[in-house]
Design an enzyme around this catalytic site. Structure first.
Site, PDB file in Angstrom:
ATOM      1  N   GLU A  32      36.552  29.182  -5.063  1.00  0.00           N
ATOM      2  CA  GLU A  32      34.583  29.483  -4.740  1.00  0.00           C
ATOM      3  C   GLU A  32      34.156  29.667  -5.824  1.00  0.00           C
ATOM      4  OE1 GLU A  32      36.037  34.193  -5.786  1.00  0.00           O
ATOM      5  OE2 GLU A  32      36.819  33.818  -3.329  1.00  0.00           O
ATOM      6  N   GLU A  69      42.019  32.800   4.743  1.00  0.00           N
ATOM      7  CA  GLU A  69      41.471  34.467   4.456  1.00  0.00           C
ATOM      8  C   GLU A  69      40.761  35.748   5.842  1.00  0.00           C
ATOM      9  OE1 GLU A  69      40.681  34.965   0.114  1.00  0.00           O
ATOM     10  OE2 GLU A  69      41.198  32.414  -0.125  1.00  0.00           O
TER      11      GLU A  69
HETATM   12  C1  XIL Z   1      42.447  38.819  -3.515  1.00  0.00           C
HETATM   13  C2  XIL Z   1      44.079  39.875  -4.041  1.00  0.00           C
HETATM   14  O1  XIL Z   1      44.654  40.182  -1.707  1.00  0.00           O
HETATM   15  C3  XIL Z   1      44.387  41.142  -4.336  1.00  0.00           C
HETATM   16  O2  XIL Z   1      45.373  41.610  -4.112  1.00  0.00           O
HETATM   17  C4  XIL Z   1      43.967  41.308  -6.359  1.00  0.00           C
HETATM   18  O3  XIL Z   1      44.001  41.906  -6.509  1.00  0.00           O
HETATM   19  C5  XIL Z   1      42.298  40.105  -6.179  1.00  0.00           C
HETATM   20  O4  XIL Z   1      42.525  38.496  -5.125  1.00  0.00           O
HETATM   21  N1  XIL Z   1      39.077  35.419  -2.189  1.00  0.00           N
HETATM   22  C6  XIL Z   1      40.533  34.661  -3.001  1.00  0.00           C
HETATM   23  C7  XIL Z   1      41.476  35.958  -2.880  1.00  0.00           C
HETATM   24  O5  XIL Z   1      40.788  34.211  -2.544  1.00  0.00           O
HETATM   25  O6  XIL Z   1      42.257  35.275  -3.971  1.00  0.00           O
HETATM   26  C8  XIL Z   1      41.754  36.930  -3.150  1.00  0.00           C
HETATM   27  O7  XIL Z   1      42.881  37.770  -3.519  1.00  0.00           O
HETATM   28  C9  XIL Z   1      40.645  37.616  -2.402  1.00  0.00           C
HETATM   29  C10 XIL Z   1      39.298  37.118  -2.380  1.00  0.00           C
END
Ligand code: XIL
Length: 355
Positions: free
Chosen positions: A153, A261
């Protein structure tokens, strides 16, 4: 003798029959791409979850366990136990592991960027700290991780032309912090694949910025193997056309494309209402199934470019979207419901595999 032969044939077929019952998502897409899931803390206390993981997935990503705040909570203390548990489970069950993630502005402690008295580190000090972190974590898992999200990100949102988001990494080190992160990672474990990972990667403006960023890395000879499209999408957007344009554009740079994701929220991102607290209408679950079908048909069409599709979780019960962007709102973005039962979306994904 005849009877014996019959028995023998039935006996030989039994494993086939039970194999068929055990067939999971990963088997339907065996010739296309790896199928993965993010796995949170405490998975070992959840037998039904472990059963679903074994049946359907051949790669896992620790949902939080390898983030800086979790794995390196204090300057001289690493905490590998939680991540080790998932890596061990994966190894015992023949699954690959994705490392997530090494350089990210979020879930990284404040001390990383500061001296004990609160003054900011210099560029050289932060580079040294980054290198130490990346080297220690990657060395601990050397040979056990298929690929790492090296930088997560880094791109700025919005319609302007600024590519990199403001962050302590950018402010203290400068634009080449990504280059260094990838180079430190390559040196630590040369056999692991190295990825850039981000959200909204099918959005036209973000794609434009991502292409500038990725092309720059490649032109400078930075060791990068692939790009992760996070795919925190909804049942309404983005369009299949925009997703396809992005897959093609990233592939044309010579990178492996991964969906890293995936979840399909029941709400558009700006919608903060709570209409489904009592029950989710069947029509909404059907719409979700249809979207999952279209998306997986697209993934299958481009399976020569896509190496992995990972869901951000397994069951709606544990999805992070139950708390983001609205705290305590019922969401149901995945293929298995709160009772771990397959949803219409699950059937749709199987159907897309058989097209
Ligand atoms: C999220 C997790 O799912 C949660 O449990 C945590 O509280 C916050 O992070 N982008 C990403 C992930 O790269 O690491 C994130 O995961 C969601 C958005």
């Amino acid at each position: 003798m005849k009877r014996f032969r019959k028995l023998l044939i039935v006996g030989l077929m039994l494993p086939l029959i039970s194999d068929a019952q055990e067939k999971g998502l990963k088997d339907y897409y065996r010739d296309d791409f790896l199928v993965g899931a993010a796995v949170g803390y405490f998975f070992q206390q959840d037998e039904p979850l472990m059963a679903l993981l074994k049946q359907h997935f051949n790669v896992v990503t620790p949902e939080n366990q390898m983030k800086w705040e979790a794995i390196h909570p204090q300057p001289d203390r690493y905490a590998f136990e939680a991540a080790d548990a998932l890596v061990d489970f994966a190894q015992q069950n023949g699954m690959k592991v994705i490392g997530h993630c090494l350089t990210w502005h979020s879930q990284t402690p404040k001390w990383v960027f500061e001296h004990p008295d609160g003054t900011p580190l210099t560029r050289d000090e932060l580079l040294a700290r980054m290198q130490e972190h990346i080297t220690t974590v990657m060395t601990h898992y050397k040979g056990k991780i298929h690929g790492w999200d090296v930088v997560n990100e880094a791109i700025k949102d919005g319609d302007d032309d600024v590519v990199l988001r403001d962050s302590p990494y950018l402010r203290i080190i400068g634009e080449d912090y990504l280059d260094h992160s990838f180079r430190f990672a390559k040196a630590a474990d040369p056999s692991a694949e190295l990825y850039y990972n981000d959200y909204s990667m099918a959005d036209p403006k973000k794609r434009e910025k991502a292409l500038i960023l990725l092309k720059g890395l490649i032109d400078r000879g930075v060791p990068i193997d692939g790009v992760g499209m996070q795919a925190h999408w909804s049942i309404y957007d983005p369009s299949i056309e925009e997703i396809e344009k992005s897959i093609l554009a990233y592939h044309n740079l010579g990178l492996k494309v991964m969906i890293t994701e995936l979840d399909l929220s029941l709400y558009k991102f700006d919608d903060r209402s709570k209409p489904y607290e009592e029950a989710i209408p069947d029509s909404v679950l059907q719409l979700q199934a249809e979207r999952y079908r279209q998306i997986f048909e697209l993934f299958k069409k481009h399976s020569d470019k896509i190496t992995r599709v990972t869901f951000w979780g397994v069951s709606d019960r544990h999805s992070w979207l139950n708390n983001f962007p609205v705290r305590n709102r019922r969401n149901a973005p995945l293929l298995f419901d709160r009772e771990y039962k397959p949803k219409p979306a699950f059937e749709a994904v199987i159907k897309a595999a058989q097209q």
